[in-house]
Scaffold this motif. Structure first.
Motif, mmCIF file in Angstrom:
data_model
loop_
_atom_site.group_PDB
_atom_site.id
_atom_site.type_symbol
_atom_site.label_atom_id
_atom_site.label_comp_id
_atom_site.label_asym_id
_atom_site.label_seq_id
_atom_site.Cartn_x
_atom_site.Cartn_y
_atom_site.Cartn_z
ATOM 1 N N VAL A 1 24.207 20.780 31.270
ATOM 2 C CA VAL A 1 24.300 22.109 30.756
ATOM 3 C C VAL A 1 22.793 22.772 30.983
ATOM 4 C CG1 VAL A 1 24.648 23.560 28.657
ATOM 5 C CG2 VAL A 1 25.920 21.351 29.041
ATOM 6 N N GLN A 2 23.161 24.074 31.669
ATOM 7 C CA GLN A 2 21.990 24.591 31.845
ATOM 8 C C GLN A 2 21.348 25.577 30.740
ATOM 9 O OE1 GLN A 2 22.246 27.597 35.294
ATOM 10 N NE2 GLN A 2 20.147 28.047 35.138
ATOM 11 N N VAL A 3 20.163 25.553 30.406
ATOM 12 C CA VAL A 3 19.652 26.455 29.264
ATOM 13 C C VAL A 3 18.434 26.905 29.812
ATOM 14 C CG1 VAL A 3 20.074 24.430 27.903
ATOM 15 C CG2 VAL A 3 17.828 24.188 28.852
ATOM 16 N N LEU A 4 18.066 27.844 28.847
ATOM 17 C CA LEU A 4 17.104 28.873 29.260
ATOM 18 C C LEU A 4 17.560 29.794 30.589
ATOM 19 C CD1 LEU A 4 13.900 26.601 28.904
ATOM 20 C CD2 LEU A 4 14.685 28.468 27.131
ATOM 21 N N THR A 5 18.679 30.125 30.567
ATOM 22 C CA THR A 5 19.072 30.819 31.842
ATOM 23 C C THR A 5 18.426 32.251 32.046
ATOM 24 O OG1 THR A 5 21.240 29.687 31.389
ATOM 25 C CG2 THR A 5 21.321 31.599 32.971
ATOM 26 N N GLY A 6 18.371 32.102 33.079
ATOM 27 C CA GLY A 6 17.546 33.775 33.698
ATOM 28 C C GLY A 6 16.156 33.585 33.124
ATOM 29 N N GLN A 7 15.522 32.578 32.763
ATOM 30 C CA GLN A 7 14.156 32.409 32.271
ATOM 31 C C GLN A 7 13.235 31.734 33.373
ATOM 32 O OE1 GLN A 7 13.115 32.452 28.027
ATOM 33 N NE2 GLN A 7 15.132 31.949 27.819
ATOM 34 N N ARG B 1 15.503 28.113 44.195
ATOM 35 C CA ARG B 1 16.127 28.557 42.933
ATOM 36 C C ARG B 1 16.268 27.863 41.921
ATOM 37 N NH1 ARG B 1 19.204 33.225 42.064
ATOM 38 N NH2 ARG B 1 19.502 33.691 44.405
ATOM 39 N N GLN B 2 15.635 27.896 40.965
ATOM 40 C CA GLN B 2 15.392 27.055 39.578
ATOM 41 C C GLN B 2 16.243 26.977 38.630
ATOM 42 O OE1 GLN B 2 13.291 24.784 41.461
ATOM 43 N NE2 GLN B 2 11.922 24.477 39.876
ATOM 44 N N GLY B 3 16.504 26.148 37.754
ATOM 45 C CA GLY B 3 17.210 26.007 36.709
ATOM 46 C C GLY B 3 16.673 24.907 35.689
ATOM 47 N N THR B 4 16.976 24.949 34.462
ATOM 48 C CA THR B 4 16.583 23.955 33.558
ATOM 49 C C THR B 4 17.736 23.468 32.680
ATOM 50 O OG1 THR B 4 14.816 25.294 33.031
ATOM 51 C CG2 THR B 4 15.372 23.288 31.185
ATOM 52 N N TYR B 5 17.913 22.157 32.868
ATOM 53 C CA TYR B 5 19.079 21.209 32.673
ATOM 54 C C TYR B 5 18.780 20.172 31.529
ATOM 55 C CZ TYR B 5 20.169 23.716 36.800
ATOM 56 O OH TYR B 5 20.441 24.790 37.842
ATOM 57 N N ALA C 1 3.598 28.621 31.740
ATOM 58 C CA ALA C 1 3.662 27.181 32.551
ATOM 59 C C ALA C 1 3.741 26.104 31.111
ATOM 60 C CB ALA C 1 2.542 27.066 33.146
ATOM 61 N N ILE C 2 4.713 25.133 31.119
ATOM 62 C CA ILE C 2 4.710 24.180 30.410
ATOM 63 C C ILE C 2 4.281 23.032 30.910
ATOM 64 C CG2 ILE C 2 6.429 22.892 29.021
ATOM 65 C CD1 ILE C 2 6.191 26.163 28.139
ATOM 66 N N PHE D 1 13.800 29.322 23.861
ATOM 67 C CA PHE D 1 12.757 29.800 24.587
ATOM 68 C C PHE D 1 11.794 28.852 25.216
ATOM 69 C CE2 PHE D 1 13.492 32.406 20.692
ATOM 70 C CZ PHE D 1 13.960 33.539 21.597
ATOM 71 N N PRO D 2 10.988 29.175 26.501
ATOM 72 C CA PRO D 2 10.261 28.220 26.941
ATOM 73 C C PRO D 2 9.293 27.346 26.382
ATOM 74 C CG PRO D 2 10.353 30.128 28.217
ATOM 75 C CD PRO D 2 10.981 30.448 27.327
ATOM 76 N N ASN D 3 8.739 27.995 25.199
ATOM 77 C CA ASN D 3 7.667 27.118 24.342
ATOM 78 C C ASN D 3 8.411 26.141 23.444
ATOM 79 O OD1 ASN D 3 5.329 28.329 25.021
ATOM 80 N ND2 ASN D 3 5.371 30.038 23.696
#
Length: 319
Positions: A263-269, A169-173, A219-220, A187-189
């Motif tokens: 802080v988690q960002v882009l949650t759910g993406q 399970r991934q997250g962006t932080y 994909a970034i 947004f991812p971009n």
């Protein structure tokens, strides 16, 4: 010579032969047996003399099985597995397991996923012992005598068997100061103009940060990342230190998020991360103690009583 003596005589050198056949190296086989290379060589020589055949082609650079050696390995490995399985069943209590299980796993993932369950498993089987080797690079399980490994990524070795556990399970932080200074991506971009921290797997190829938006994968590219790490926990530490923004397994970042350090960002993406699997050498008979640990871990990671939002792995609905 009694029956026990005859059996010992016939079996002499078989274990050394199997280790050399699997490692294709006298020195590595000797190391795994805890003896000198010369002792291993002498055992093989005596076995060849007793059987009247040559088992290995030896050069200064390589060791290969002869045709006779290949035939002996096929039968001897089955015999060794059956003997191992039989010995596991010998305690008075038929459910009681004994012996040693050799395990290999990545440092961070092993600590995060495996260690929380190890105590309970050993408490259930008090006569079992484990030897845990932490290694962020894949080792040859057969050559190193490893019974079971925890692996990330797809399996490419046909000599190994895998039991999928799920997807990380991934997250962006990022830390609050980093977001204040460089912006809060929506947004991812948006990450394309942000300071990124990247993960570098054993393959040496930068891993992209992957997201799912409206059913489409984004994909970034992380090749221009400001910092790159080969360890997931170090990746998260870099994000806490304000170096940049990172996509990482949630299990490594939970405590920092709870403390307010991240802080988690882009949650759910975030897309599901790398597949996680248990891997063991492909043999006909898996020793009972190894099978017991495999089944235990499969059950532990699929336990539906664990709250979904706190599970380390996605085990359903993953690609």
């Amino acid at each position: 010579m009694g029956s026990n003596g005859r059996l010992h005589h016939k079996a002499a050198g078989i274990e050394e032969f199997l280790r050399v056949a699997e490692a294709l190296s006298f020195s590595r086989a000797a190391e795994s047996l805890g003896q000198a290379s010369s002792a291993t060589s002498k055992s093989i020589a005596r076995l060849e003399e007793r059987l009247g055949v040559r088992l290995f082609h030896r050069t200064t650079r390589s060791v290969k099985l002869t045709e006779e050696g290949t035939m002996l390995y096929a039968r001897a490995s089955r015999w060794a597995d059956e003997l191992d399985d039989m010995q596991s069943a010998l305690p008075r209590d038929p459910e009681e397991l004994g012996g040693l299980i050799r395990l290999e796993m990545p440092v961070s993932l092993g600590r995060a996923l495996f260690m929380p369950h190890l105590g309970r498993f050993l408490a259930e089987h008090p006569k079992l012992k484990v030897e845990v080797r932490m290694n962020d690079h894949h080792v040859n399980l057969i050559a190193e005598g490893v019974d079971l490994a925890l692996r990330l990524g797809q399996l490419s070795n046909a000599e190994l068997v895998s039991k999928p556990l799920g997807y990380l399970r991934q997250g962006t932080y990022a830390c609050p100061n980093c977001l204040s200074r460089y912006g809060h991506p929506q947004f991812p971009n948006d990450l394309l103009s942000h300071r990124l921290i990247a993960f570098l797997p054993p393959s040496g190829r930068h891993r992209s940060m992957v997201y799912m938006t409206a059913g489409k994968e984004i994909a970034i590219d992380t090749r221009r990342a400001v910092a790159t790490f080969t360890n997931g926990e170090a990746l998260v530490d870099a994000a806490i230190a304000g170096i940049g923004i990172a996509q990482a397994p949630e299990i490594y970042a939970r405590q920092a998020v709870a403390r307010g350090g991240l802080v988690q960002v882009l949650t759910g993406q975030d897309a599901p991360g790398t597949p996680v699997q248990l891997v063991y050498p492909s043999r006909k008979q898996l020793p009972r103690r190894v099978r017991a640990l495999t089944d235990f871990l499969m059950d532990a990671f699929s336990d539906e009583s664990v709250s979904g939002q706190h599970r380390a792995l996605i085990t359903a609905g993953a690609p």
